[in-house]
Motif scaffolding. Structure first.
Motif, mmCIF file in Angstrom:
data_model
loop_
_atom_site.group_PDB
_atom_site.id
_atom_site.type_symbol
_atom_site.label_atom_id
_atom_site.label_comp_id
_atom_site.label_asym_id
_atom_site.label_seq_id
_atom_site.Cartn_x
_atom_site.Cartn_y
_atom_site.Cartn_z
ATOM 1 N N UNK A 176 -8.678 -2.879 -5.457
ATOM 2 C CA UNK A 176 -7.510 -2.352 -4.757
ATOM 3 C C UNK A 176 -7.058 -1.021 -5.360
ATOM 4 N N UNK A 177 -7.003 -0.942 -6.680
ATOM 5 C CA UNK A 177 -6.529 0.282 -7.341
ATOM 6 C C UNK A 177 -7.470 1.452 -7.082
ATOM 7 N N UNK A 178 -8.759 1.179 -7.013
ATOM 8 C CA UNK A 178 -9.712 2.243 -6.705
ATOM 9 C C UNK A 178 -9.430 2.811 -5.317
ATOM 10 N N UNK A 179 -9.181 1.926 -4.348
ATOM 11 C CA UNK A 179 -8.982 2.356 -2.960
ATOM 12 C C UNK A 179 -7.597 2.953 -2.713
ATOM 13 N N UNK A 180 -6.556 2.334 -3.268
ATOM 14 C CA UNK A 180 -5.192 2.710 -2.902
ATOM 15 C C UNK A 180 -4.812 4.098 -3.410
ATOM 16 N N UNK A 181 -5.556 4.615 -4.372
ATOM 17 C CA UNK A 181 -5.210 5.920 -4.942
ATOM 18 C C UNK A 181 -5.873 7.094 -4.230
ATOM 19 N N UNK A 182 -6.548 6.833 -3.100
ATOM 20 C CA UNK A 182 -7.093 7.924 -2.293
ATOM 21 C C UNK A 182 -6.668 7.732 -0.841
ATOM 22 N N UNK A 183 -6.562 8.823 -0.123
ATOM 23 C CA UNK A 183 -6.152 8.759 1.279
ATOM 24 C C UNK A 183 -7.139 7.946 2.104
ATOM 25 N N UNK A 184 -8.449 8.180 1.884
ATOM 26 C CA UNK A 184 -9.463 7.451 2.637
ATOM 27 C C UNK A 184 -9.457 5.964 2.266
ATOM 28 N N UNK A 185 -9.235 5.682 0.978
ATOM 29 C CA UNK A 185 -9.167 4.294 0.542
ATOM 30 C C UNK A 185 -8.010 3.555 1.188
ATOM 31 N N UNK A 241 -6.701 4.296 4.038
ATOM 32 C CA UNK A 241 -7.085 4.118 5.446
ATOM 33 C C UNK A 241 -7.931 2.856 5.606
ATOM 34 N N UNK A 242 -8.896 2.670 4.719
ATOM 35 C CA UNK A 242 -9.750 1.489 4.794
ATOM 36 C C UNK A 242 -8.945 0.205 4.581
ATOM 37 N N UNK A 243 -8.031 0.228 3.604
ATOM 38 C CA UNK A 243 -7.227 -0.958 3.310
ATOM 39 C C UNK A 243 -6.373 -1.357 4.501
ATOM 40 N N UNK A 244 -5.800 -0.374 5.200
ATOM 41 C CA UNK A 244 -4.895 -0.678 6.306
ATOM 42 C C UNK A 244 -5.632 -0.899 7.626
ATOM 43 N N UNK A 245 -6.781 -0.268 7.779
ATOM 44 C CA UNK A 245 -7.545 -0.416 9.021
ATOM 45 C C UNK A 245 -8.353 -1.713 9.024
ATOM 46 N N UNK A 246 -8.905 -2.048 7.863
ATOM 47 C CA UNK A 246 -9.743 -3.255 7.761
ATOM 48 C C UNK A 246 -9.261 -4.110 6.585
ATOM 49 N N UNK A 247 -8.047 -4.611 6.657
ATOM 50 C CA UNK A 247 -7.455 -5.301 5.501
ATOM 51 C C UNK A 247 -8.202 -6.566 5.079
ATOM 52 N N UNK A 248 -8.707 -7.325 6.037
ATOM 53 C CA UNK A 248 -9.363 -8.577 5.682
ATOM 54 C C UNK A 248 -10.644 -8.312 4.899
ATOM 55 N N UNK A 249 -11.369 -7.261 5.279
ATOM 56 C CA UNK A 249 -12.623 -6.925 4.603
ATOM 57 C C UNK A 249 -12.352 -6.372 3.214
ATOM 58 N N UNK A 275 0.839 -1.207 0.000
ATOM 59 C CA UNK A 275 0.000 0.000 0.000
ATOM 60 C C UNK A 275 0.871 1.253 0.000
ATOM 61 N N UNK A 276 1.881 1.264 0.848
ATOM 62 C CA UNK A 276 2.749 2.435 0.909
ATOM 63 C C UNK A 276 3.582 2.588 -0.357
ATOM 64 N N UNK A 277 3.873 1.467 -1.029
ATOM 65 C CA UNK A 277 4.572 1.554 -2.307
ATOM 66 C C UNK A 277 3.747 2.305 -3.337
ATOM 67 N N UNK A 278 2.449 2.009 -3.391
ATOM 68 C CA UNK A 278 1.571 2.737 -4.310
ATOM 69 C C UNK A 278 1.429 4.199 -3.881
ATOM 70 N N UNK A 279 1.347 4.420 -2.582
ATOM 71 C CA UNK A 279 1.259 5.791 -2.070
ATOM 72 C C UNK A 279 2.489 6.606 -2.469
#
Length: 416
Positions: free
Chosen positions: A285-294, A296-304, A192-196
């Motif tokens: 993943x690409x939809x989420x990883x390209x936004x700050x809120x996305x 956050x969701x990926x790292x806070x709730x990774x399994x979901x 995730x941080x690599x994409x960031x």
């Protein structure tokens, strides 16, 4: 005089425990003094006790235990002074790697890690290559599954090519069993941080203004999109392999050691179901990883938000036991002058057990032993393919169940 030949830093983490296992198994055959370093002495002793029992080691009293924490620079400096070579398993490296690299340089200690983070790796190269070269030290990232099979695989084909290799394609294929697989959360955090950090990486590369690696032979155009080849779905691979291969080939060219090969880096999928699953996951993943809120969701709730692919627990022992990998390499080049169409084709394969933990630990541990026992081929802040003695390293990996093989060599005049 260094107290230990090798220190494994972060050996109580998920990947670090596998490195400890590999250290026990290798030290049975090749005597090297070593130690485990981390934040908790009790946890380290528990890991040593557990892994020693699993590997049949009765006496491990000579294995050191060193308390060190990336938040405590003094402890990091004291740790590095004690080692000839440090294996760093503490990531994400863009957060915690630089201070360890600096401490190793100050202590005259070789440094290896299993990072797959291009920005961190290229920043270390820009900032510390000349100093490491002057000191005769190796500072090398990407010594795990990112990116040994691809980078060293290319070098293996290159050194066994009957002429001049000018282009090569790598196809990564990771296989899982009926238990499926789970990605460990820290690994996912690095992704995730690599994409960031991609905008920062692009900016950094522009500011470095490195000259382009020259191209030899016929034009080579990396493939894009999705295609089928030999019954498998294929697509470009978004990991760090290509950037590592390019750095290796640039270094070899600049030092006059080899004609640089152009590279295309791809994934292939044995299972159509796995391919379709990863396509759905990839879009999500690409939809989420390209936004700050996305993010956050990926790292806070990774399994979901990874559809069950990522968990804090990581892969189970059964999943790891069933997993394996292969990297198919397809090289083209010339038996003579690099003009016209290539007249030589060489195919090879690198394969082994579970890539994320078992093979990863073998890659970095055998790299450490190769550097200490056989010496690095070159020094500085370098890739595995540039710094390792390839024949010695490949032989070590072969003994540990990692296969390197040339499977086909053909020319326009004959096929063998």
């Amino acid at each position: 005089m260094k107290e230990f030949d090798i220190i494994v830093f972060g050996g109580t983490g998920y990947t670090g425990i596998h490195v400890v296992r590999e250290m026990f198994l290798t030290s049975k055959l090749e005597a090297q003094s070593w130690a485990l370093a981390g934040r908790s002495a009790d946890k380290m002793r528990n890991v040593l006790q557990t892994v020693a029992a699993e590997t049949g080691v009765n006496d491990y009293s000579d294995v050191g235990v060193i308390v060190a924490n990336v938040d405590d620079i003094d402890s990091i400096e004291k740790m590095c002074v004690m080692a000839k070579l440090l294996i760093n398993c503490v990531g994400p490296y863009y957060l915690w790697g630089r201070q360890v690299v600096e401490a190793c340089l100050a202590a005259n200690t070789h440094y290896l890690d299993i990072s797959g983070e291009p920005l961190f790796m290229e920043q270390m190269e820009a900032d510390y290559h000349e100093k490491a070269e002057e000191l005769g030290l190796v500072i090398s990232s990407a010594c795990g599954f990112d990116s040994v099979p691809a980078d060293v695989g290319v070098r293996y084909v290159q050194t066994n090519f009957p002429g001049t290799l000018t282009s090569i394609e790598t196809y990564v294929n990771a296989r899982v069993g009926d238990r499926g697989f789970s990605v460990h959360l820290p690994t996912f955090q690095c992704v995730v941080n690599g994409f960031k950090n991609r905008p920062s990486l692009i900016k950094f590369r522009k500011e470095r203004k490195l000259s382009k690696v020259p191209k030899f032979g016929a034009p080579f155009h990396p493939k894009s999109g999705v295609w089928r080849e030999n019954g498998l779905f294929c697509s470009p691979f978004a990991g760090s392999d290509r950037s590592v291969i390019v750095r290796t080939q640039r270094y070899l060219h600049e030092k006059g050691l080899a004609v640089p090969a152009q590279a295309g880096v791809y994934m292939s999928f044995q299972s159509t179901a796995l391919f379709l699953y990863l396509c759905v996951f990839g879009v999500f993943f690409l939809i989420l990883v390209n936004t700050k809120f996305g993010r956050f969701l990926l790292l806070k709730y990774p399994k979901i938000f990874t559809l069950g692919l990522v968990s804090a627990e990581g892969a189970t022992p059964e999943q790891i036991e069933q997993a394996s990998f292969s990297v198919t390499l397809k090289g083209r080049g010339y038996s003579g002058a690099t003009e016209g169409d290539p007249d030589v084709t060489v195919e090879g394969i690198v394969s082994g057990p579970d890539p994320g933990y078992v093979s990863c630990s073998r890659f970095v541990t055998q790299a450490a032993y190769s550097v200490l026992k056989h010496g690095p081929r070159n020094v500085g802040v370098l890739t595995p393919g540039a710094m390792l003695d390839i024949p010695d390293y490949v032989e070590r990996l072969q003994k540990r169940g990692i296969t390197f093989q040339i499977t086909k060599t053909s020319t326009k005049a004959s096929t063998e």
